[in-house]
Enzyme design. Sequence first.
Site, PDB file in Angstrom:
ATOM      1  N   ARG A  29       8.813  31.365  63.553  1.00 15.02           N
ATOM      2  CA  ARG A  29       7.783  31.960  62.668  1.00 15.02           C
ATOM      3  C   ARG A  29       6.383  31.711  63.247  1.00 15.02           C
ATOM      4  O   ARG A  29       5.537  32.600  63.247  1.00 15.02           O
ATOM      5  CB  ARG A  29       7.865  31.362  61.260  1.00 15.02           C
TER       6      ARG A  29
ATOM      7  N   GLU B 281      24.394  29.532  48.005  1.00 18.21           N
ATOM      8  CA  GLU B 281      23.892  30.701  48.751  1.00 18.21           C
ATOM      9  C   GLU B 281      24.917  31.244  49.747  1.00 18.21           C
ATOM     10  O   GLU B 281      24.993  30.769  50.881  1.00 18.21           O
ATOM     11  CB  GLU B 281      22.599  30.338  49.500  1.00 18.21           C
TER      12      GLU B 281
ATOM     13  N   LYS C 295      22.350  32.169  44.795  1.00 16.65           N
ATOM     14  CA  LYS C 295      21.351  32.834  45.655  1.00 16.65           C
ATOM     15  C   LYS C 295      22.073  33.812  46.572  1.00 16.65           C
ATOM     16  O   LYS C 295      22.500  33.451  47.674  1.00 16.65           O
ATOM     17  CB  LYS C 295      20.590  31.780  46.465  1.00 16.65           C
TER      18      LYS C 295
ATOM     19  N   SER D 230      15.545  37.158  50.645  1.00 20.22           N
ATOM     20  CA  SER D 230      15.005  38.457  51.075  1.00 20.22           C
ATOM     21  C   SER D 230      15.702  38.976  52.325  1.00 20.22           C
ATOM     22  O   SER D 230      15.748  40.186  52.536  1.00 20.22           O
ATOM     23  CB  SER D 230      13.486  38.404  51.251  1.00 20.22           C
ATOM     24  N   GLY D 231      16.189  38.096  53.180  1.00 19.07           N
ATOM     25  CA  GLY D 231      17.116  38.471  54.241  1.00 19.07           C
ATOM     26  C   GLY D 231      16.634  39.422  55.315  1.00 19.07           C
ATOM     27  O   GLY D 231      17.453  40.022  56.010  1.00 19.07           O
ATOM     28  N   GLY D 232      15.309  39.620  55.439  1.00 24.24           N
ATOM     29  CA  GLY D 232      14.811  40.537  56.463  1.00 24.24           C
ATOM     30  C   GLY D 232      14.227  41.809  55.879  1.00 24.24           C
ATOM     31  O   GLY D 232      13.776  42.690  56.612  1.00 24.24           O
TER      32      GLY D 232
ATOM     33  N   ARG E 216      10.845  34.646  53.899  1.00 20.53           N
ATOM     34  CA  ARG E 216       9.978  35.565  54.638  1.00 20.53           C
ATOM     35  C   ARG E 216       9.173  36.498  53.739  1.00 20.53           C
ATOM     36  O   ARG E 216       7.986  36.714  53.954  1.00 20.53           O
ATOM     37  CB  ARG E 216      10.812  36.389  55.630  1.00 20.53           C
TER      38      ARG E 216
END
Length: 338
Positions: free
Chosen positions: A32, A176, A218, A260-262, A291
């Site tokens: 990041r 998750e 999640k 959010s996974g991208g 993200r």
Amino acid sequence: MSQELVQTANALVAKGKGILAADESFPTIAKRFKSIGLESTENNRRDYRHMLFTAPDFSNYVSGVILFDETLRQEGPDGKRLAEVLTENGVIPGIKVDKGAKALAGFPGETVTEGLDGLRDRLKEYYDLGARFAKWRAVIDIAPGIPTQYCLEANAHGLARYAALCQEAGIVPIVEPEVLMDGDHDLARCQQVTEAALTAVFAQLNAHNVLLEGMLLKPNMVISGKKAANRADVDGVAAATVATLKRCVPAAVPGIVFLSGGQSSVEATAHLDAMNKIGDLPWALSFSYGRALQEDALKAWQGQAGNVASAQSVFTHRAKMNGAAAVGAYSANMEQAS
Ligand code: 13P
């Protein structure tokens, strides 16, 4: 003990609030930071997270923050522990406790998440350090021939063992199972795999006597693969995701907080909002974004002390948009308004 679990779980999905995932491991935070040309040093990680955790008003929309081990122990530039900065602001500190997804022997291309050894003792320490909830991420990839049923079951077993140990320690487990959105699969394939994954997870949670009222799920949203030829629109994603969750998640679970996974920041907000606009849901539907909450703020910050105030207002804005989406009160024109 179970009363504390239920209280914490419900506080995490209080109306109009969700979770910030700021638990990037060393390699992930380095990636990041690289996007803004910044080295991942202990001080840079501290300054970045301190910037987020002291953003004015973000706690109106964020109930809890998932931390990495280093951050839970770390002091801010003023000598105050970062976890304490959160607690004083009414935000609940959480902790990532898994040790990552590792290759699953005998099943090429698939992974199983590790970290159960010694977990009971680590959870005791994390509770003493102030953590009241935890996260364990299992990773399910979609590609020709995978996931296998064995992979789903091995990961579900790990998630349930983790969840039971958390509850024993008074810590709310966030469970998750992430079905990745990489690849060119369509919405229907994501739905099929997500349903199989969630079915395996709840079978194991029940087998391990996990208190459903004292946990959060999640999941990924049911969404087309990133490289799919025709990607489903916002309403398509919302309808498929809600249908899948209604089939698989017992009403006793107080809340579902998506990763959010991208997805882009705005896409993740719009999807959550559309689901809550469908209404008539047995659980709170909110966010636990990494993200999608941080990307814009990271770009605004650039590692410069002089940018802290503007990065904080970018972060609070994103949190506010998602807080609105968590009650189905978001609209695109709010993006300009604050
Ligand atoms: P993303 O929202 O960036 O997918 O991160 C959430 C998370 O905690 C993944 O484990």
